[in-house]
Design an enzyme around this catalytic site. Structure first.
Site, PDB file in Angstrom:
ATOM      1  N   SER A 284       0.819  -1.206   0.000  1.00  0.00           N
ATOM      2  CA  SER A 284       0.000   0.000   0.000  1.00  0.00           C
ATOM      3  C   SER A 284       0.860   1.266   0.000  1.00  0.00           C
ATOM      4  O   SER A 284       1.716   1.387  -0.864  1.00  0.00           O
ATOM      5  CB  SER A 284      -0.934  -0.072   1.209  1.00  0.00           C
ATOM      6  OG  SER A 284      -2.077   0.683   0.952  1.00  0.00           O
ATOM      7  N   LYS A 288       4.138   1.961  -2.454  1.00  0.00           N
ATOM      8  CA  LYS A 288       4.575   3.127  -3.234  1.00  0.00           C
ATOM      9  C   LYS A 288       6.050   3.374  -2.862  1.00  0.00           C
ATOM     10  O   LYS A 288       6.906   3.650  -3.712  1.00  0.00           O
ATOM     11  CB  LYS A 288       3.741   4.371  -2.876  1.00  0.00           C
ATOM     12  CG  LYS A 288       2.210   4.166  -2.903  1.00  0.00           C
ATOM     13  CD  LYS A 288       1.456   5.432  -2.530  1.00  0.00           C
ATOM     14  CE  LYS A 288       0.051   5.260  -1.972  1.00  0.00           C
ATOM     15  NZ  LYS A 288      -0.937   4.558  -2.722  1.00  0.00           N
ATOM     16  N   TRP A 375      -9.863   0.528  -5.433  1.00  0.00           N
ATOM     17  CA  TRP A 375      -9.281   1.827  -5.077  1.00  0.00           C
ATOM     18  C   TRP A 375      -7.854   1.935  -5.620  1.00  0.00           C
ATOM     19  O   TRP A 375      -7.408   2.993  -6.039  1.00  0.00           O
ATOM     20  CB  TRP A 375      -9.311   1.959  -3.542  1.00  0.00           C
ATOM     21  CG  TRP A 375      -8.899   3.259  -2.948  1.00  0.00           C
ATOM     22  CD1 TRP A 375      -7.882   3.452  -2.049  1.00  0.00           C
ATOM     23  CD2 TRP A 375      -9.502   4.554  -3.120  1.00  0.00           C
ATOM     24  NE1 TRP A 375      -7.815   4.776  -1.674  1.00  0.00           N
ATOM     25  CE2 TRP A 375      -8.796   5.467  -2.315  1.00  0.00           C
ATOM     26  CE3 TRP A 375     -10.574   5.025  -3.893  1.00  0.00           C
ATOM     27  CZ2 TRP A 375      -9.120   6.829  -2.257  1.00  0.00           C
ATOM     28  CZ3 TRP A 375     -10.891   6.388  -3.822  1.00  0.00           C
ATOM     29  CH2 TRP A 375     -10.166   7.260  -3.016  1.00  0.00           C
ATOM     30  N   HIS A 425      -7.645  -5.607   0.076  1.00  0.00           N
ATOM     31  CA  HIS A 425      -6.411  -4.844   0.270  1.00  0.00           C
ATOM     32  C   HIS A 425      -5.637  -5.408   1.472  1.00  0.00           C
ATOM     33  O   HIS A 425      -6.012  -5.160   2.620  1.00  0.00           O
ATOM     34  CB  HIS A 425      -6.838  -3.396   0.520  1.00  0.00           C
ATOM     35  CG  HIS A 425      -5.715  -2.427   0.577  1.00  0.00           C
ATOM     36  ND1 HIS A 425      -4.977  -2.082  -0.530  1.00  0.00           N
ATOM     37  CD2 HIS A 425      -5.206  -1.717   1.615  1.00  0.00           C
ATOM     38  CE1 HIS A 425      -4.070  -1.189  -0.181  1.00  0.00           C
ATOM     39  NE2 HIS A 425      -4.183  -0.955   1.122  1.00  0.00           N
TER      40      HIS A 425
HETATM   41  C1  GCU Z   1      -5.376   4.801   1.674  1.00  0.00           C
HETATM   42  C2  GCU Z   1      -4.762   5.587   0.542  1.00  0.00           C
HETATM   43  C3  GCU Z   1      -3.930   4.688  -0.358  1.00  0.00           C
HETATM   44  C4  GCU Z   1      -2.941   3.882   0.450  1.00  0.00           C
HETATM   45  C5  GCU Z   1      -3.648   3.162   1.568  1.00  0.00           C
HETATM   46  C6  GCU Z   1      -2.730   2.465   2.546  1.00  0.00           C
HETATM   47  O1  GCU Z   1      -6.354   3.931   1.184  1.00  0.00           O
HETATM   48  O2  GCU Z   1      -5.794   6.219  -0.152  1.00  0.00           O
HETATM   49  O3  GCU Z   1      -3.221   5.459  -1.311  1.00  0.00           O
HETATM   50  O4  GCU Z   1      -2.243   2.994  -0.376  1.00  0.00           O
HETATM   51  O5  GCU Z   1      -4.379   4.091   2.344  1.00  0.00           O
HETATM   52  O6  GCU Z   1      -1.571   2.779   2.650  1.00  0.00           O
HETATM   53  O7  GCU Z   1      -3.228   1.577   3.258  1.00  0.00           O
END
Ligand code: GCU
Length: 448
Positions: A284, A288, A375, A425
């Site tokens: 997540s 990134k 998402w 997720h």
């Molecule tokens: C949120 C955010 C995402 C991210 C995620 C996470 O959903 O919008 O961009 O990847 O949190 O880190 O769990």
């Protein structure tokens, strides 16, 4: 610039693709479930989830220099295009981190337990003091490595969201003194949280396959909230211009990625770990981060992003699920100041996320999505892999084995790997097993 159709038939330039397997050839490529699309359309936030509404867009060509020259050989990629793309990401998206190992950085191996996890593992804990000053910023690195290894052990390194004590119930893991996300506990680490994130760290399975795992808490590097960069590593290293942070100053993702490089500095000093075979992984927001860490730090031999979505593996120009505007609003501290101008005008970005994957080349890169995690735009994550493939091919690697979205739970693995798995997720044991398959393939499972 290359044209892309809205339905994701992309990059026909390098048509030489290998079918994944006979079984896959007949199977249907993944598409989002109609029931889920319906459900999402009825609840906030109002995001685009229908493939038909994805705007048409043009991606920057990874093999054309900003001045328009086509890149046709590995040397020009290495000497010109790769540095150019790195600079674009530093300037417009993640910001610029300090270069290299900080002077004065110190490691304190404050724990070595050769009989951890019922004798299966050796546990080490290392305080990484970034400036070497007693009151300077520091992170604790937690390492488990399998006992009985024949030599230095290939390692997965990843940051965690809640503190090292959340990855395993082992009572010897030191509690972080940093701010944590748990507001019920007054934003402090507590004994009650021990092991609360253990589903993301299937240690027994990882150790059984002969890998070490190393982790640190992202909040030790930079606490994950917008405080104008007063805490974390930035104030210790920032160079202000007329009293202000410049618009390309490093945000939290760049700081976390920099912290991963400092972990690599430590690995190089530890003869139990195989610093030449370190895979950087993240889930997540921390996925990134692993992608950016892999781009900035070529000592990472493999790069893996799990459900990283917008600002990670997903193409920004698709504006599917989470968008640049939305992420800048919710998490302004993750990126540099310059990135703010691209909300709603992704087409103006001089980069897109396929170029981030291409920065890992020719090292193996793996992108994973989850079926329910729209998402994070699974298709946009796959299309990034397709978009990075020409660079892998130019550099003489097999690249991505297909340009068609694979079916659910059908991983494809070349030098670029991808899967979309059943479920939501999360960083699951299924994901880990695929990453270890990928590592076996590229690091050689017989090396241990
Ligand atoms: C949120 C955010 C995402 C991210 C995620 C996470 O959903 O919008 O961009 O990847 O949190 O880190 O769990």
């Amino acid at each position: 610039m290359l044209s892309l159709g809205t339905l994701g038939i992309v990059f026909v330039l390098f048509a030489a693709v290998t079918a994944c397997s006979a079984e896959d050839a007949g199977a249907q490529g993944w598409t989002a479930s109609a029931a889920l699309l319906k459900e999402l359309s009825q609840r906030p936030p109002d995001a685009l989830y229908e493939e038909e509404r994805v705007p048409s867009y043009v991606l920057p060509d990874p093999l054309v220099l900003v001045d328009g020259t086509r890149v046709t050989d590995a040397q020009t990629w290495r000497d010109k295009r790769r540095p150019e793309i790195l600079e674009l990401f530093r300037t417009h998206m993640y910001g610029r981190a300090p270069v290299g190992r900080p002077a004065g950085m110190a490691f304190d191996v404050f724990d070595t337990e050769r009989n951890a996890l019922a004798g299966k593992a050796t546990r080490k804990q290392v305080r990484v003091n970034f400036t070497g000053k007693p009151d300077g910023p520091a992170m604790d690195l937690l390492v488990y490595l399998p006992n009985g290894a024949k030599g230095p052990v290939p390692t997965f390194v990843l940051l965690n969201f809640g503190g090292n004590h959340t990855v395993c119930a082992d009572p010897a893991i030191r509690l972080t003194a940093s701010w944590t996300r748990d507001d019920k506990s007054g934003n402090r680490a507590t004994d009650a949280q021990r092991g609360s994130a253990s589903s993301r760290f299937p240690l027994a399975a990882i150790l059984a396959r002969g890998y070490a795992v190393a982790t640190a808490y992202s909040g030790d590097i930079d606490p994950d909230f917008d405080d104008g960069f007063k805490n974390g590593v930035q104030p210790a290293f920032d160079k202000l211009v007329e009293g202000k942070r410049p618009p390309d100053a490093w945000g939290s993702i760049a700081a976390w990625a920099w912290g991963l490089s400092r972990a690599m500095d430590y690995f190089e000093t530890d003869s139990d770990l195989d610093a030449k075979h370190v895979a950087v992984l993240g889930h997540s927001r921390l996925g990134k981060t692993s992608l950016w860490a892999g781009a900035e730090e070529e000592r990472f031999a493999m790069v893996i992003s799990n459900d990283s979505g917008c600002g990670g593996a997903a193409l920004s120009r698709r504006a599917y699920g989470e968008t640049v505007a939305r992420i800048n609003k919710s998490f302004p501290h993750w990126f540099c100041g310059n990135f703010k101008q691209y909300g709603g005008s992704e087409g103006e970005l001089p980069l897109d996320q396929h170029l981030l994957l291409a920065l890992a080349a020719p090292r193996p890169v793996y992108v994973a999505s989850a079926d329910q995690d729209l998402w994070a735009d699974p298709r946009g994550e796959f299309l990034s892999c397709v978009g990075a493939d020409p660079v892998y091919k130019l550099l003489g690697t097999p690249g991505l084995p297909t340009d068609q979205m694979p079916p659910l739970d059908h991983p494809v693995m070349g030098t670029v790997g991808y899967h979309v798995r059943t479920g939501g997720h999360a960083l699951s044991e299924y994901d880990w097993e695929r990453y270890m398959d990928f590592a076996d393939r590229h690091f050689g499972s017989t090396a241990r």
